[in-house]
Design a protein around this motif. Structure first.
Motif, mmCIF file in Angstrom:
data_model
loop_
_atom_site.group_PDB
_atom_site.id
_atom_site.type_symbol
_atom_site.label_atom_id
_atom_site.label_comp_id
_atom_site.label_asym_id
_atom_site.label_seq_id
_atom_site.Cartn_x
_atom_site.Cartn_y
_atom_site.Cartn_z
ATOM 1 N N VAL A 18 0.396 -1.367 0.187
ATOM 2 C CA VAL A 18 -0.364 0.054 0.118
ATOM 3 C C VAL A 18 0.910 0.984 -0.018
ATOM 4 O O VAL A 18 0.161 2.298 0.148
ATOM 5 N N SER A 19 2.106 1.472 0.292
ATOM 6 C CA SER A 19 2.630 2.051 0.341
ATOM 7 C C SER A 19 3.959 1.545 -0.134
ATOM 8 O O SER A 19 4.899 0.947 -0.080
ATOM 9 N N GLN A 20 5.124 2.866 -0.693
ATOM 10 C CA GLN A 20 6.653 3.189 -0.917
ATOM 11 C C GLN A 20 7.539 3.383 0.269
ATOM 12 O O GLN A 20 8.366 3.498 0.317
ATOM 13 N N VAL A 21 6.758 3.998 1.379
ATOM 14 C CA VAL A 21 7.633 4.176 2.284
ATOM 15 C C VAL A 21 7.669 3.325 3.395
ATOM 16 O O VAL A 21 7.449 2.482 3.670
ATOM 17 N N PRO A 22 9.139 3.654 4.140
ATOM 18 C CA PRO A 22 9.438 2.242 4.704
ATOM 19 C C PRO A 22 9.296 2.075 5.931
ATOM 20 O O PRO A 22 8.542 2.715 6.257
ATOM 21 N N GLY A 23 8.522 0.674 6.317
ATOM 22 C CA GLY A 23 8.121 0.824 7.265
ATOM 23 C C GLY A 23 5.847 0.808 7.834
ATOM 24 O O GLY A 23 5.521 0.586 8.126
ATOM 25 N N GLU A 24 6.093 1.563 6.275
ATOM 26 C CA GLU A 24 4.447 1.327 6.155
ATOM 27 C C GLU A 24 3.690 0.262 4.548
ATOM 28 O O GLU A 24 2.777 0.807 4.176
ATOM 29 N N ARG A 25 4.791 -0.353 4.114
ATOM 30 C CA ARG A 25 4.804 -0.828 2.882
ATOM 31 C C ARG A 25 3.792 -2.055 2.419
ATOM 32 O O ARG A 25 2.456 -2.051 1.945
ATOM 33 N N PHE A 26 2.997 -2.556 4.258
ATOM 34 C CA PHE A 26 1.592 -3.702 3.841
ATOM 35 C C PHE A 26 0.837 -3.254 4.939
ATOM 36 O O PHE A 26 1.526 -2.639 5.424
ATOM 37 N N ASP A 27 0.392 -3.628 4.242
ATOM 38 C CA ASP A 27 -1.346 -3.843 5.512
ATOM 39 C C ASP A 27 -1.720 -5.109 5.399
ATOM 40 O O ASP A 27 -1.108 -5.521 4.194
#
Length: 652
Positions: free
Chosen positions: A231-240
């Protein structure tokens, strides 16, 4: 190799005994779950050096490049192989298929040689007995209690992971669980864990947050139909995480309170840009050689001779990258900053003093944009930090994991990743010094294994970064919680439940009717409980290594007592077997961090020591036979040259 020789002077008989499919054995079973990943990139492991086309069995890198080279891969393994590059992390099933490829090619060559009688016997070796000039090898075939025997002129014990007795605290928990009808799962290789015992929606405690933990985490989520959605390319927020509803609720605990640090994104285990300026193996070897001119027993002490040098290397790597990253914010030129750091690191002090470290810390405080790196503190990130509730602790661990993801996703652009990779490069030097017998045994046990190993393992032996991102998603979804540092596991007999709590988290502990030890069985020969290990020690065919501490006490080590290179087994009476050789994990008393898979490279490279050990065994057995070639273990007898290879429940 036998493949490249003409007719031999004697008829060879080569026998391989294994209770499992040879090559992959049990740990690397090529049919195991694809959710079990290796924790080293594809550029690292192998069981064969790079081969010429005329030689049997490829290195793993060649196997990947040639898309399996005709190996019998499943459709899923073929797809995985096509997506494998030097920096990706293969499944253990794929690596197992590679091991089978090497075995199959080598076995085919032996089978086709006119002077070699080759045979594989599927059986569990239960005893090896010296009988005059030969060895009697006893084994049982699957599904049969009938014991078979053969005579061998030489035996190579390549046993791998062996089952082990529980430690005292584990035994108590297992007995209490059995009495109460709850579930205790002891240390096991991941494919032996019965995951069906984890009930959907029910809590389960897992002790240990190393690779076994991540295997269980994946099998109990992806393996039950859940999905990680990017859901994101931000490290630490990549998956739900999209749950299937079949997942248990996992409570994870370890002494450090966090999982191992996820690996930086790099193409190689130790990138070529990582160099050691202070820790130089050649200089240390020369130091010992000079000292032994006066004292033949002279050795290195880790805290005195090695760690001060490696500590400097780690800090130099870190602050060099910090200077590059913050060059625009530094109040002085980056070159001047680094020159002063080097001046502090290079300054001479009395042996063992930490004045340089205090001076460097004082200097770094003048640059608020750059943080001080407490290297030993990386081993225990939450040491003596109290948390008023479980919620506060979950937030702290998630922040730690996000920091891990941010640093590791930047790879070689990140200062902490430089420090971690440099520490890992230093570990390889320490491994080589230990294997050469240059480090004091008490220092090895108490300083390296007792203090340095938790640091370097926790930071450099962690999972692929993707697993950290997945763990964060599961934590946010409420399917994984963290118990806290220094966890206390107990059993509540009245409630019939396991409990876990942390003295650093001010809240009620977690409870569950299932506790899984997410770790491998202990690698200690005195604790291993297979029939072969018990026979070898009980009949004094072998003995455990013992070392003498500073008080003169004899302390048992973890591995067999062996001598020389190649490593020959020492019997209980102190005599040395001319024809029993040891490879692999049971060499842990004379090596450190003994691996199942060697690092790729030339057999002369210390980083490829497992390959080198095997090469030495082959050469010595060839010498004993008088053949003068490199081939599997053998020794001349009246009937020819015969060998027994492998043994027991060979988990590798």
């Amino acid at each position: 190799m036998v493949a490249n020789t003409g007719r031999l002077a004697v008829q060879l008989r080569v026998i391989v005994l294994d209770a499992y499919r040879p090559g992959s054995g049990h740990v690397w079973d090529s049919s195991q779950s694809p959710n079990f990943w290796m924790n080293t990139p594809a550029s690292f492991p192998t069981v064969a050096p790079d081969r010429q086309d005329s030689e049997p069995g490829l290195s793993f890198a060649q196997f990947v490049q040639r898309h399996g080279d005709g190996a019998n891969l499943s459709q899923g393994q073929q797809a995985e192989l096509q997506n494998t590059s030097s920096g990706t992390y293969p499944t253990r099933a794929l690596y197992g298929r590679y091991l089978e490829h090497v075995y199959d090619r080598c076995a085919a060559v032996l089978t086709g040689h006119p002077d070699v009688d080759y045979e594989f016997i599927r059986g569990e070796v239960v005893a090896v007995d010296p009988r005059e000039a030969t060895y009697r090898v006893s084994y049982e075939t699957p599904g049969s209690d009938q014991r078979h025997e053969l005579r061998a002129d030489a035996v190579v014990l390549a046993l791998g992971h062996q089952a082990a007795d529980l430690n005292p605290q584990q035994k108590v928990l297992a007995e209490q669980a059995q009495q109460a009808g709850t579930t205790y799962i002891g240390p096991s290789i991941p494919l032996d864990v019965d995951y069906s015992k984890f009930s959907a929606g029910k809590p389960a405690l897992l002790r240990g947050m190393g690779l076994n933990f991540f295997d269980a985490m994946a099998e109990l989520t992806i393996g039950r139909g859940g999905q990680f959605r990017e859901v994101s390319q931000v490290p630490g927020e990549r998956f739900d995480y999209l749950p299937s509803g079949k997942e248990p609720v996992l409570v994870a605990a370890s002494r450090r309170g966090t999982p191992y640090w996820g690996k930086p994104l790099t193409d190689r285990f130790i990138p070529e840009d990582i160099t050691l300026h202070y820790l130089q193996a050649e200089e240390l070897m020369q130091q010992v050689a000079e000292a032994r001119g006066n004292n033949p027993e002279a050795t290195l002490v880790f805290s005195r001779d090695i760690w001060p040098l490696l500590h400097r290397d780690i800090l130099w790597a870190y602050y060099s990258q910090c200077a590059r990253e913050h060059e625009a914010q530094l109040p002085i030129p980056a070159e001047q900053f680094l020159s002063h750091v080097a001046e502090i690191l290079d300054a001479e002090h009395h042996e063992g003093t930490q004045v340089w470290l205090a001076a460097l810390r004082d200097f770094i405080t003048g640059f608020p944009m750059i943080q001080w790196l407490d290297v030993p503190g990386l081993a225990h990130p939450f040491e003596e930090i109290g948390f008023p509730s479980h919620e506060h602790y979950q937030q702290a661990v998630r922040q730690y994991l996000r920091h891990n993801a941010h640093c590791s996703a930047r790879g070689m652009q990140d200062p902490l990743s430089w420090a971690v990779l440099t520490m890992n490069a230093g570990r390889m030097v320490v491994k080589d010094l230990i294997a050469q017998g240059l480090i004091d045994q008490q220092s090895k046990i108490e300083e390296i294994q007792g203090r340095f190993e938790p640091l370097v393992e926790g930071m450099a032996s962690g999972p692929p970064l993707e697993r950290i991102e997945q763990l964060l998603a599961l934590s946010r979804a409420g399917l994984v919680s963290f118990a806290g540092p220094e966890p206390r596991f107990e059993f509540d007999a009245l409630a019939g439940e396991f409990t876990v709590s942390s003295p650093w988290v001010d809240s009620e502990g977690y409870t569950a009717r299932l506790l899984c030890e997410s770790m491998m069985p202990a690698n200690r020969v005195l604790q291993n409980n297979t029939r072969l290990m018990r026979q070898l020690l009980g009949d004094r065919v072998a003995r455990a290594f013992h070392w003498q501490n500073a008080d003169g006490e004899l302390i048992p080590g973890s591995g067999f007592d062996v001598v020389g290179e190649p490593y020959r087994l020492v019997a209980g009476d102190g005599t040395v077997h001319r024809g029993i050789f040891v490879l692999g994990l049971q060499l842990s008393s004379v090596q450190w961090g003994t691996a199942i898979a060697a690092q790729s490279g030339d057999v002369e490279d210390p980083a490829a020591r497992t390959l080198g050990d095997a090469h030495l065994v082959v050469n010595e057995l060839a010498r004993l036979s008088g053949l003068g070639i490199s081939h599997l273990s053998l020794r001349r007898s009246q009937q020819g040259a015969e060998v027994g290879v492998g043994a027991g429940p060979d988990y590798d």
